[in-house]
Design a protein around this motif. Structure first.
Motif, PDB file in Angstrom:
ATOM      1  N   THR A  19      -9.287   0.452  18.304  1.00 34.32           N
ATOM      2  CA  THR A  19      -8.414  -0.614  18.765  1.00 34.32           C
ATOM      3  C   THR A  19      -9.103  -1.365  19.898  1.00 34.32           C
ATOM      4  OG1 THR A  19      -7.274   0.901  20.257  1.00 34.32           O
ATOM      5  CG2 THR A  19      -6.305   0.589  18.085  1.00 34.32           C
ATOM      6  N   ASN A  20      -8.597  -2.565  20.220  1.00 34.21           N
ATOM      7  CA  ASN A  20      -9.280  -3.400  21.199  1.00 34.21           C
ATOM      8  C   ASN A  20      -9.140  -2.902  22.636  1.00 34.21           C
ATOM      9  OD1 ASN A  20      -6.672  -4.162  21.750  1.00 34.21           O
ATOM     10  ND2 ASN A  20      -6.938  -6.293  21.191  1.00 34.21           N
ATOM     11  N   LYS A  39       6.940  -7.473  11.717  1.00 29.30           N
ATOM     12  CA  LYS A  39       5.483  -7.552  11.819  1.00 29.30           C
ATOM     13  C   LYS A  39       4.854  -6.444  10.977  1.00 29.30           C
ATOM     14  CE  LYS A  39       3.856  -9.579  15.503  1.00 29.30           C
ATOM     15  NZ  LYS A  39       3.030  -9.680  16.641  1.00 29.30           N
ATOM     16  N   ASN A  55      -0.768  -2.162  15.034  1.00 30.04           N
ATOM     17  CA  ASN A  55      -0.555  -3.584  14.847  1.00 30.04           C
ATOM     18  C   ASN A  55      -1.923  -4.209  14.552  1.00 30.04           C
ATOM     19  OD1 ASN A  55      -0.288  -6.372  15.286  1.00 30.04           O
ATOM     20  ND2 ASN A  55       1.354  -6.055  16.763  1.00 30.04           N
ATOM     21  N   PRO A  56      -2.074  -4.945  13.452  1.00 26.71           N
ATOM     22  CA  PRO A  56      -3.382  -5.513  13.114  1.00 26.71           C
ATOM     23  C   PRO A  56      -3.995  -6.388  14.197  1.00 26.71           C
ATOM     24  CG  PRO A  56      -1.921  -5.653  11.240  1.00 26.71           C
ATOM     25  CD  PRO A  56      -1.087  -5.188  12.415  1.00 26.71           C
ATOM     26  N   SER A  57      -3.197  -6.957  15.087  1.00 26.50           N
ATOM     27  CA  SER A  57      -3.771  -7.798  16.145  1.00 26.50           C
ATOM     28  C   SER A  57      -4.476  -6.966  17.218  1.00 26.50           C
ATOM     29  CB  SER A  57      -2.695  -8.678  16.780  1.00 26.50           C
ATOM     30  OG  SER A  57      -1.718  -7.894  17.420  1.00 26.50           O
ATOM     31  N   TYR A  58      -4.237  -5.650  17.281  1.00 25.16           N
ATOM     32  CA  TYR A  58      -4.924  -4.774  18.229  1.00 25.16           C
ATOM     33  C   TYR A  58      -6.055  -3.986  17.577  1.00 25.16           C
ATOM     34  CZ  TYR A  58      -1.005  -5.747  21.239  1.00 25.16           C
ATOM     35  OH  TYR A  58      -0.078  -6.385  21.988  1.00 25.16           O
ATOM     36  N   TYR A  59      -6.237  -4.193  16.297  1.00 28.11           N
ATOM     37  CA  TYR A  59      -7.202  -3.475  15.486  1.00 28.11           C
ATOM     38  C   TYR A  59      -8.584  -4.071  15.733  1.00 28.11           C
ATOM     39  CZ  TYR A  59      -9.313  -2.777  10.822  1.00 28.11           C
ATOM     40  OH  TYR A  59     -10.125  -2.503   9.773  1.00 28.11           O
TER      41      TYR A  59
END
Length: 78
Positions: A19-20, A39, A55-59
């Motif tokens: 994750t980011n 989401k 969550n794909p935005s933190y992937y």
């Protein structure tokens, strides 16, 4: 569920997920997607049967594990 899924993750395959924020999850199995408050979330199961939803935005990255096949190239004639 309609997702912009490029087919990168295959259900029941093992991965290392990052994750980011620098967190890394090793030897997780991708189980699919689910909706959380509208989401899409990526769902994984750990080797000791714990569930992880990301969550794909933190992937940040995925590394495939234990693949027994030859590499396939997507772009170009190799």
């Amino acid at each position: 569920m309609n997702l912009n899924d490029d087919g990168i993750l295959e259900v029941n395959d093992k991965y290392v997920i990052g994750t980011n924020d620098g967190k890394e999850f090793r030897q997780v199995v991708f189980k699919g997607y689910k909706l959380l408050n509208g989401k899409p979330m990526m769902c994984f199961k750990t080797h000791n049967n714990k569930n992880i939803s990301i969550n794909p935005s933190y992937y940040a990255f995925t590394i495939e594990m234990d693949k027994e096949e030859e590499p396939r190239y997507i772009d170009g004639d190799y």
